[in-house]
Motif scaffolding. Structure first.
Motif, PDB file in Angstrom:
ATOM      1  N   PRO A 145      -5.877  32.693 -17.203  1.00 25.59           N
ATOM      2  CA  PRO A 145      -5.723  33.831 -18.117  1.00 25.59           C
ATOM      3  C   PRO A 145      -5.566  35.172 -17.409  1.00 25.59           C
ATOM      4  O   PRO A 145      -5.339  36.181 -18.068  1.00 25.59           O
ATOM      5  N   LEU A 186     -13.599  32.518 -20.714  1.00 28.80           N
ATOM      6  CA  LEU A 186     -12.331  33.163 -20.391  1.00 28.80           C
ATOM      7  C   LEU A 186     -11.160  32.466 -21.067  1.00 28.80           C
ATOM      8  O   LEU A 186     -10.180  33.106 -21.432  1.00 28.80           O
ATOM      9  N   SER A 187     -11.257  31.151 -21.235  1.00 30.12           N
ATOM     10  CA  SER A 187     -10.263  30.413 -22.013  1.00 30.12           C
ATOM     11  C   SER A 187     -10.844  29.060 -22.385  1.00 30.12           C
ATOM     12  O   SER A 187     -11.750  28.548 -21.718  1.00 30.12           O
ATOM     13  N   PHE A 219     -14.100  28.858 -27.437  1.00 31.76           N
ATOM     14  CA  PHE A 219     -13.965  30.127 -26.723  1.00 31.76           C
ATOM     15  C   PHE A 219     -15.154  31.040 -27.009  1.00 31.76           C
ATOM     16  O   PHE A 219     -15.595  31.797 -26.148  1.00 31.76           O
ATOM     17  N   TYR A 226      -6.011  36.826 -23.693  1.00 28.49           N
ATOM     18  CA  TYR A 226      -4.922  37.296 -22.857  1.00 28.49           C
ATOM     19  C   TYR A 226      -3.750  37.865 -23.639  1.00 28.49           C
ATOM     20  O   TYR A 226      -2.898  38.557 -23.093  1.00 28.49           O
ATOM     21  N   THR A 273      -4.733  26.354 -26.569  1.00 25.09           N
ATOM     22  CA  THR A 273      -5.581  27.240 -25.780  1.00 25.09           C
ATOM     23  C   THR A 273      -5.915  28.505 -26.557  1.00 25.09           C
ATOM     24  O   THR A 273      -5.042  29.112 -27.178  1.00 25.09           O
ATOM     25  N   SER A 274      -7.178  28.904 -26.510  1.00 23.37           N
ATOM     26  CA  SER A 274      -7.610  30.209 -27.017  1.00 23.37           C
ATOM     27  C   SER A 274      -8.093  31.044 -25.849  1.00 23.37           C
ATOM     28  O   SER A 274      -8.777  30.553 -24.957  1.00 23.37           O
ATOM     29  N   GLY A 275      -7.722  32.307 -25.875  1.00 23.98           N
ATOM     30  CA  GLY A 275      -8.150  33.227 -24.827  1.00 23.98           C
ATOM     31  C   GLY A 275      -7.837  34.652 -25.232  1.00 23.98           C
ATOM     32  O   GLY A 275      -7.125  34.897 -26.211  1.00 23.98           O
ATOM     33  N   HIS A 302     -10.595  42.081 -26.225  1.00 22.69           N
ATOM     34  CA  HIS A 302      -9.608  41.150 -26.767  1.00 22.69           C
ATOM     35  C   HIS A 302      -9.787  40.976 -28.272  1.00 22.69           C
ATOM     36  O   HIS A 302     -10.668  41.581 -28.892  1.00 22.69           O
ATOM     37  N   ILE A 316      -0.305  30.923 -21.924  1.00 20.88           N
ATOM     38  CA  ILE A 316      -1.365  30.314 -21.137  1.00 20.88           C
ATOM     39  C   ILE A 316      -1.150  28.817 -20.987  1.00 20.88           C
ATOM     40  O   ILE A 316      -1.703  28.188 -20.099  1.00 20.88           O
ATOM     41  N   SER A 341     -10.487  25.066 -30.375  1.00 23.62           N
ATOM     42  CA  SER A 341     -10.289  25.950 -29.221  1.00 23.62           C
ATOM     43  C   SER A 341     -10.854  27.338 -29.498  1.00 23.62           C
ATOM     44  O   SER A 341     -11.469  27.956 -28.620  1.00 23.62           O
ATOM     45  N   THR A 349      -9.268  25.248 -23.802  1.00 21.77           N
ATOM     46  CA  THR A 349      -8.124  24.413 -24.154  1.00 21.77           C
ATOM     47  C   THR A 349      -8.618  23.096 -24.742  1.00 21.77           C
ATOM     48  O   THR A 349      -9.484  22.440 -24.160  1.00 21.77           O
TER      49      THR A 349
END
Length: 331
Positions: free
Chosen positions: A229, A279-280, A299, A252, A248-250, A264, A10, A295, A282
């Motif tokens: 993402p 959704l994400s 999220f 994905y 970044t955390s997400g 997820h 990402i 992060s 950063t």
């Protein structure tokens, strides 16, 4: 750490073409910290870069063994988890500092980031693995089992003695899981090791964790793109970074599909289910480990609470793709 499929990054480092003077070199590994790790640097020779790469990846290998909580490495967090309920255990200095970061992160985020949630996260991990092996019979973890596991996730049952160099899990059923903090922390340590060895002008990308040191020749910093993402490959925004992290955390990277719905891997400690507030998220900050904590929390938190959290950390910046698909930058 548990083996998982490599997914698209990402945060992707966008590199310019060849220039005169120091040349750009790159190396990568797929088998450390459950993600693709890429080292890129400008160097005067292949030999110099190879020595740099050897140092970087040997450090990542060492930290991977220390921070692995899903495989029996006989050291680090694996050894600590195996000794839950058996009194204080000696831990390596890097493990102690990671555990301290985890406890500090718990306080900073109001409990949203909890490294003591291993018992709950193990159930979700087992469900994802079962779904990979037999997608037609994929199922969510049993909520009663999750609630029973949550009774063994009390952060105060992790007791640290810095002077003695020991850690204790007072609950024999508790487990540490550092997935929310380990990659950012490890990336920062590797950057420290490279800097101490005299290396400059490099960037490390470890999944959604980037450390940018110095800059390419003639540039103010490294250009980093924050990727959407979804599967479009589009960039949400681009950043110019130097001597700082972008994390970044997400949802994905790790997820499973049950009855056509994707679930997820970032589990909200309040609901014991995947978070649905963003959704994400950063974070740009000068401490890679703290950026990883922030992060993950941002999220999971509602947008107004994420904004309030960022205001607590001087110099931190948040780029949030909220649940409505709106891109918000704070501050």
């Amino acid at each position: 750490m548990k083996k998982t499929a490599i997914a698209a990054l990402i945060i992707c480092v966008m590199l310019s073409g060849c220039q005169r003077g120091p040349q750009r070199y790159t190396d990568q590994r797929y088998d450390l910290l459950d993600t693709l790790i890429v080292l890129t640097a400008y160097s005067d020779s292949q030999e110099t870069f190879d020595a740099m790469s050897e140092l970087a990846f040997s450090e990542f290998e060492r930290l991977h063994r220390l921070f692995d909580t899903y495989n029996d490495t006989g050291e680090g967090l694996s050894r600590l988890n195996a000794a839950a309920g058996q009194g204080p255990q000696p831990v390596e200095p890097e493990v102690m500092q990671l555990l301290l970061l985890g406890k500090e992160g718990y306080e900073l985020t109001g409990g949203k980031v909890n490294i003591a949630m291993g018992a709950v996260l193990q159930l979700w991990s087992d469900a994802r693995e079962a779904a990979l092996e037999d997608p037609d019979n994929a199922a969510l973890p049993d909520m009663d089992a999750l609630q029973r596991a949550a009774e063994h996730c009390t952060i105060d049952d992790l007791v640290l003695d810095e002077q003695a160099g020991t850690a204790e899990l007072r609950d024999s059923a508790m487990r540490i899981d550092v997935g929310a903090v380990a990659k950012g922390y490890a990336t920062g340590l590797v950057a420290d090791a490279l800097r101490a060895a005299g290396y400059t002008d490099f960037v490390i990308s470890a999944g959604g964790n980037v450390w940018a040191e110095g800059a390419p020749p003639g540039e103010d910093g490294w250009t980093v793109g924050v990727q959407s993402p979804d599967d479009s490959g589009e960039l949400l925004t681009t950043l110019t970074l130097s001597d700082c992290a972008a994390v970044t955390s997400g949802g994905y990277l790790r997820y499973m599909t049950v009855d056509g719905v994707q679930y997820h891997h970032i589990i909200d400690p309040d609901t014991l289910m995947p978070s649905e507030n963003a959704l994400s998220a950063t974070i740009i900050y000068t401490d890679s480990g703290v950026a990883d904590v922030l992060s993950t929390a941002c999220f999971m938190l509602p947008q107004d609470e994420s904004a309030a959290l960022i205001q607590k950390v001087d110099g931190a910046r948040l780029i949030l793709l909220n649940a409505a698909g709106e891109l918000v930058e704070i501050p």
